[in-house]
Design an enzyme around this catalytic site. Structure first.
Site, PDB file in Angstrom:
ATOM      1  N   HIS A 274      42.378 -68.802  17.756  1.00  0.00           N
ATOM      2  CA  HIS A 274      41.982 -69.972  18.535  1.00  0.00           C
ATOM      3  C   HIS A 274      42.470 -71.220  17.809  1.00  0.00           C
ATOM      4  CE1 HIS A 274      38.391 -68.018  20.839  1.00  0.00           C
ATOM      5  NE2 HIS A 274      39.386 -67.170  20.674  1.00  0.00           N
TER       6      HIS A 274
ATOM      7  N   GLU B 194      41.024 -73.971  17.008  1.00  0.00           N
ATOM      8  CA  GLU B 194      40.110 -74.470  15.982  1.00  0.00           C
ATOM      9  C   GLU B 194      40.243 -73.686  14.681  1.00  0.00           C
ATOM     10  OE1 GLU B 194      39.473 -73.625  19.197  1.00  0.00           O
ATOM     11  OE2 GLU B 194      37.419 -74.188  19.676  1.00  0.00           O
TER      12      GLU B 194
ATOM     13  N   CYS C 112      33.935 -71.999  21.243  1.00  0.00           N
ATOM     14  CA  CYS C 112      33.168 -70.789  21.513  1.00  0.00           C
ATOM     15  C   CYS C 112      32.252 -70.518  20.310  1.00  0.00           C
ATOM     16  CB  CYS C 112      34.118 -69.611  21.735  1.00  0.00           C
ATOM     17  SG  CYS C 112      35.025 -69.107  20.242  1.00  0.00           S
TER      18      CYS C 112
ATOM     19  N   CYS D 113      34.235 -70.023  16.958  1.00  0.00           N
ATOM     20  CA  CYS D 113      34.766 -71.272  16.419  1.00  0.00           C
ATOM     21  C   CYS D 113      33.651 -72.205  15.957  1.00  0.00           C
ATOM     22  CB  CYS D 113      35.651 -71.949  17.449  1.00  0.00           C
ATOM     23  SG  CYS D 113      37.156 -70.989  17.797  1.00  0.00           S
TER      24      CYS D 113
END
Length: 158
Positions: free
Chosen positions: A59, A61, A89, A92
């Site tokens: 992801h 992040e 999410c 993260c």
């Protein structure tokens, strides 16, 4: 650098993720993240790479946090700000808390999977040892439209 300026950089990363094509590359959901150091310098920028890397943890992040830690030589990113185009999410959000990010700037909120105020609020959970200052809605409509357009185009290809 203002939150709007920071989100503009994150939006650039999101757009690059969506447009990524070529040998060994695949377009990904347009989510971008930028880490700003305590002194106002950009430490890291990243866009989603789940498809390109075939990695469920790639992801934006997570990639930006990893790069910021590499650049600083520290896992502890106290005093840093993370800007991300879509609400993080749970994975993260947990990483943001564990990295000791001071501020989180979010574009669009994610009612289905968000863990920074929508579905959950992990970044401000009082039972955890660190809480993150949260600012939401920075260029939110632009972030949301980029995601809608990406998925609209994907559905059109099928």
């Amino acid at each position: 650098m203002t939150d709007d300026d920071l989100m503009a950089l994150a939006l650039d990363e999101a757009q690059a993720a969506a447009l990524r094509e070529g040998p060994g590359e695949r377009a990904d959901v347009p989510i971008g993240a930028v880490v700003l150091g305590p002194d106002g310098t950009v430490l890291a920028r990243a866009g989603n790479r789940r498809e390109a890397d075939e990695d469920p943890t790639a992801h934006a992040e997570i990639l930006a946090l990893r790069e910021a830690a590499r650049v600083t030589g520290r896992w502890n990113l106290t005093g840093c700000t993370l800007a991300v185009t879509l609400e993080p999410c749970t994975m993260c959000a947990g990483a943001i808390v564990l990295a000791r990010i001071q501020r989180l700037v979010v574009g669009a909120m994610d009612a289905k999977a968000g863990a920074a105020g929508s579905l959950y609020d992990l970044v401000r959970e009082p039972r955890l040892n660190h809480r993150v200052e949260l600012t939401t809605g920075v260029r939110g409509p632009e972030s949301a439209e980029m995601l809608r357009e990406f998925f609209r185009a994907r559905r059109g290809k099928r």
